[in-house]
Design an enzyme around this catalytic site. Structure first.
Site, mmCIF file in Angstrom:
data_model
loop_
_atom_site.group_PDB
_atom_site.id
_atom_site.type_symbol
_atom_site.label_atom_id
_atom_site.label_comp_id
_atom_site.label_asym_id
_atom_site.label_seq_id
_atom_site.Cartn_x
_atom_site.Cartn_y
_atom_site.Cartn_z
ATOM 1 C CE1 TYR A 129 -3.607 2.654 1.066
ATOM 2 C CE2 TYR A 129 -1.871 3.428 2.520
ATOM 3 C CZ TYR A 129 -3.093 3.626 1.898
ATOM 4 O OH TYR A 129 -3.788 4.789 2.111
ATOM 5 C CG HIS A 130 2.559 4.642 -2.931
ATOM 6 N ND1 HIS A 130 3.073 5.695 -2.200
ATOM 7 C CD2 HIS A 130 3.348 4.525 -4.028
ATOM 8 C CE1 HIS A 130 4.112 6.198 -2.836
ATOM 9 N NE2 HIS A 130 4.305 5.507 -3.940
#
Length: 330
Positions: A129-130
């Site tokens: 997840y960024h």
């Protein structure tokens, strides 16, 4: 008779620094009401100080990147004269950068890495997840290098390759832009490769609800299928509390969709607790389609978020987690 500077400390009681400064400036400029101007200026500074801190702190990360670049240039120059490592000229530089970034993660965020045993000894595709910035990935790769002596390549957006001075850093860290064939080749050579399917859009426009913004992207899944490697899901707790964005402003979203550049301002840089959790690998299955694998990977990332992140994210709570005496269970 004493001079102007001496009069600031002369007599039974000394002037305050502000009174002394006012006196000196009044003598130099001849402006009678300069004290009022100074008081107003200090009031404005005090009023805006929180905003200055909030928007300046993210710049520390940028400074660290350029410090890293400077160190790499120094290292490169040194090894033009004396090549210390014949099998990999950058091995010493990688150790240096890993130590620098791991130290920053430990001091500023009390960084922890959990589930490293889930990373296979061979190749694998790390999917994460960024957050608003990829600083958690940098901490992860630094800690992985220190613990396991393994390097993890990463796929980055095209604009990263346009940043001034970043060429040498991207080369040493093994950052690639793609395309899919380059990713497959990297994995086939036995390397770890990391990718955030949400990319810049997820970084800028997700929020404290930790919404995964992958749209219908499945290219990463096809890469894993073509290379016949497992996918390793990864999530960092409180990653959106460290640095946040103003992505909720609609005009900024529209502007990004038009020019595809990260024009959304960042704020924060808070020393919140960061913990990276690595989930169980999703093994390669020859009969699984890219759509099915992408959905399975997204569900795995969502499972890590549900397990390790309190929703909505809260900056104060994330700060208080720095004072927990016992590590959170995996």
């Amino acid at each position: 008779m004493t001079g102007g500077n001496e009069s600031c400390t002369a007599g039974p009681t000394s002037m305050s620094y502000l009174t002394c400064l006012t006196y000196i400036l009044k003598e130099w400029t001849g402006v009678e009401d300069i004290g009022d101007y100074l008081s107003y200026a200090f009031y404005i500074l005090w009023l805006l100080f929180p905003l200055v801190v909030v928007f300046v702190l993210p710049g520390v990360i940028v400074i660290l990147f350029y410090v890293s670049i400077l160190l790499l240039h120094i290292y490169k120059r040194k090894n033009e004269i004396k090549e210390a490592y014949s099998h990999d000229v950058w091995i010493g530089a990688k150790e240096m950068l890993a130590t620098l970034w791991d130290g920053h993660g430990r001091i500023w965020h009390g960084y922890e890495l959990h589930g490293v045993e889930n990373i296979p000894s061979g190749p694998g595709l790390v999917v994460f997840y960024h957050g608003a910035t990829p600083v958690d990935y940098v901490y992860f790769s630094a800690r992985l290098h220190i613990m396991k002596k393994r390097n993890c390549r990463v796929v980055a957006d095209h604009f990263v390759f346009r940043l001034p001075g970043f060429k040498i850093l991207l080369e040493v860290l093994g950052v690639i832009h793609g395309p899919k064939e380059a990713c497959v080749r990297t994995l086939e050579k036995g390397h770890l490769l990391a990718i955030a399917p949400g990319g810049v859009r997820e970084a800028l426009f997700s929020d404290e609800m930790y919404t995964i913004l992958w749209s219908d992207r499945k290219g990463f899944a096809q890469v894993a299928i073509d290379a016949k490697v497992p996918i390793i899901p990864m999530f960092t707790q409180n990653v959106r509390e460290g640095i946040r964005t103003l992505g909720g402003i609609k005009i900024l979203r529209s502007l990004y969709e038009r020019i595809r550049l990260p024009v959304v301002p960042l704020y924060g840089g808070f020393p919140v607790k960061l913990r990276t959790f690595i989930g169980e690998p999703i093994p390669y299955e020859p009969n699984m389609t890219a759509e099915e694998l992408a959905a399975k990977t997204k569900a795995a990332i969502q499972g890590l978020i549900d397990k390790h992140q309190k929703i909505p994210g809260n900056i104060f709570r994330a700060l208080m987690e720095r004072f927990q005496t016992q590590k959170k269970e995996d």
